[in-house]
Design a protein around this motif. Sequence first.
Motif, short mmCIF file in Angstrom:
data_model
loop_
_atom_site.label_atom_id
_atom_site.label_comp_id
_atom_site.label_asym_id
_atom_site.label_seq_id
_atom_site.Cartn_x
_atom_site.Cartn_y
_atom_site.Cartn_z
N MET A 169 0.85 -1.18 0.00
CA MET A 169 0.00 0.00 0.00
C MET A 169 0.89 1.23 0.00
O MET A 169 1.72 1.41 0.89
CB MET A 169 -0.89 -0.03 1.25
CG MET A 169 -1.90 1.07 1.28
SD MET A 169 -3.12 0.87 2.58
CE MET A 169 -2.20 1.42 3.99
N HIS A 170 0.75 2.06 -1.01
CA HIS A 170 1.58 3.24 -1.16
C HIS A 170 1.26 4.27 -0.09
O HIS A 170 0.12 4.38 0.37
CB HIS A 170 1.37 3.85 -2.56
CG HIS A 170 2.43 4.82 -2.93
ND1 HIS A 170 2.30 6.16 -2.71
CD2 HIS A 170 3.64 4.64 -3.49
CE1 HIS A 170 3.40 6.78 -3.12
NE2 HIS A 170 4.22 5.87 -3.60
N ARG A 171 2.26 5.05 0.32
CA ARG A 171 2.08 6.06 1.38
C ARG A 171 0.99 7.08 1.04
O ARG A 171 0.29 7.56 1.93
CB ARG A 171 3.38 6.79 1.66
CG ARG A 171 4.40 5.95 2.38
CD ARG A 171 5.62 6.78 2.74
NE ARG A 171 6.65 5.95 3.31
CZ ARG A 171 6.76 5.69 4.61
NH1 ARG A 171 5.90 6.18 5.44
NH2 ARG A 171 7.73 4.93 5.05
N SER A 172 0.86 7.40 -0.23
CA SER A 172 -0.16 8.38 -0.62
C SER A 172 -1.57 7.82 -0.48
O SER A 172 -2.54 8.57 -0.55
CB SER A 172 0.08 8.85 -2.06
OG SER A 172 -0.09 7.77 -2.94
N LEU A 227 -4.58 7.22 5.17
CA LEU A 227 -5.19 8.28 5.98
C LEU A 227 -4.29 8.43 7.20
O LEU A 227 -4.00 7.45 7.88
CB LEU A 227 -6.60 7.90 6.43
CG LEU A 227 -7.64 7.66 5.34
CD1 LEU A 227 -8.96 7.22 5.96
CD2 LEU A 227 -7.85 8.91 4.53
N LYS A 228 -3.84 9.66 7.50
CA LYS A 228 -2.92 9.86 8.60
C LYS A 228 -3.49 10.80 9.67
O LYS A 228 -3.29 10.59 10.84
CB LYS A 228 -1.61 10.46 8.09
CG LYS A 228 -0.84 9.56 7.15
CD LYS A 228 -0.28 8.36 7.84
CE LYS A 228 1.19 8.53 8.09
NZ LYS A 228 1.78 7.39 8.77
N ILE A 247 -5.37 2.81 9.46
CA ILE A 247 -5.35 1.62 10.31
C ILE A 247 -5.25 2.09 11.77
O ILE A 247 -4.44 2.95 12.09
CB ILE A 247 -4.16 0.70 9.97
CG1 ILE A 247 -4.27 0.24 8.50
CG2 ILE A 247 -4.09 -0.48 10.91
CD1 ILE A 247 -3.02 -0.42 7.98
N SER A 248 -6.07 1.48 12.61
CA SER A 248 -6.05 1.78 14.04
C SER A 248 -5.89 0.48 14.81
O SER A 248 -6.67 -0.46 14.63
CB SER A 248 -7.35 2.48 14.44
OG SER A 248 -7.37 2.68 15.83
N VAL A 249 -4.87 0.44 15.66
CA VAL A 249 -4.61 -0.74 16.50
C VAL A 249 -4.45 -0.23 17.93
O VAL A 249 -3.51 0.50 18.23
CB VAL A 249 -3.33 -1.49 16.04
CG1 VAL A 249 -3.09 -2.71 16.91
CG2 VAL A 249 -3.44 -1.88 14.59
N SER A 250 -5.37 -0.61 18.81
CA SER A 250 -5.36 -0.07 20.18
C SER A 250 -4.37 -0.80 21.07
O SER A 250 -3.85 -1.86 20.73
CB SER A 250 -6.76 -0.16 20.79
OG SER A 250 -6.98 -1.44 21.32
N ILE A 298 -9.66 0.88 9.08
CA ILE A 298 -9.63 -0.50 9.56
C ILE A 298 -9.23 -0.47 11.03
O ILE A 298 -8.15 0.02 11.36
CB ILE A 298 -8.63 -1.34 8.74
CG1 ILE A 298 -9.00 -1.32 7.26
CG2 ILE A 298 -8.56 -2.76 9.28
CD1 ILE A 298 -7.89 -1.77 6.34
N ILE A 299 -10.10 -0.98 11.89
CA ILE A 299 -9.82 -1.04 13.32
C ILE A 299 -9.64 -2.50 13.69
O ILE A 299 -10.54 -3.32 13.48
CB ILE A 299 -10.96 -0.40 14.13
CG1 ILE A 299 -11.13 1.05 13.71
CG2 ILE A 299 -10.67 -0.51 15.63
CD1 ILE A 299 -12.33 1.73 14.32
N ALA A 300 -8.46 -2.82 14.23
CA ALA A 300 -8.15 -4.20 14.62
C ALA A 300 -8.74 -4.49 15.99
O ALA A 300 -8.70 -3.65 16.89
CB ALA A 300 -6.64 -4.41 14.64
N ARG A 301 -9.28 -5.68 16.14
CA ARG A 301 -9.82 -6.13 17.42
C ARG A 301 -8.83 -7.10 18.07
O ARG A 301 -8.01 -7.72 17.37
CB ARG A 301 -11.15 -6.84 17.20
CG ARG A 301 -12.26 -5.89 16.82
CD ARG A 301 -13.57 -6.63 16.67
NE ARG A 301 -14.70 -5.71 16.75
CZ ARG A 301 -15.95 -6.06 16.56
NH1 ARG A 301 -16.26 -7.31 16.26
NH2 ARG A 301 -16.92 -5.18 16.66
N PRO A 302 -8.89 -7.26 19.39
CA PRO A 302 -7.99 -8.21 20.06
C PRO A 302 -8.12 -9.61 19.47
O PRO A 302 -9.21 -10.06 19.14
CB PRO A 302 -8.46 -8.17 21.52
CG PRO A 302 -9.05 -6.81 21.68
CD PRO A 302 -9.70 -6.50 20.35
#
Length: 122
Positions: A1-4, A7-8, A45-48, A83-87
């Motif tokens: 996945m390219h940096r451009s 979502l940051k 991507i969100s990883v808690s 995309i939110i990762a779950r445990p």
Amino acid sequence: MHRSHRLKKNEQFQAVFQRGSSAANKQFVLYTARQEGQAAFRAGISVSKKIGNAVIRNRVKRLIREAVARLEPVIPTGVDLVIIARPGVELMSLEAIEQSLLHVMKRAKVIKQAPVHNGRRG
């Protein structure tokens, strides 16, 4: 996945949360929002901290980015994904993460058909 294609910024994530719709499975929550006139899809991507320490979270993010890169041919342009990762995702292999993302994208009606998988990307 390219940096451009990433979502940051928090504002970009919030826009997807507010305007988009969501779908989930056991491993991921996926938020999607249409972006008309956009040349490519973008993903965040969100990883808690529930997943693990920084080393584990960064490994999970790398695996998710690679899985999204493998699915890139079937993801339509003009869409933002969060995309939110779950445990539990930290225990999965790259192939399992890819299949789970494919499943949740089908549930969210982001993609219609299964990709033709012809080996590793180079």
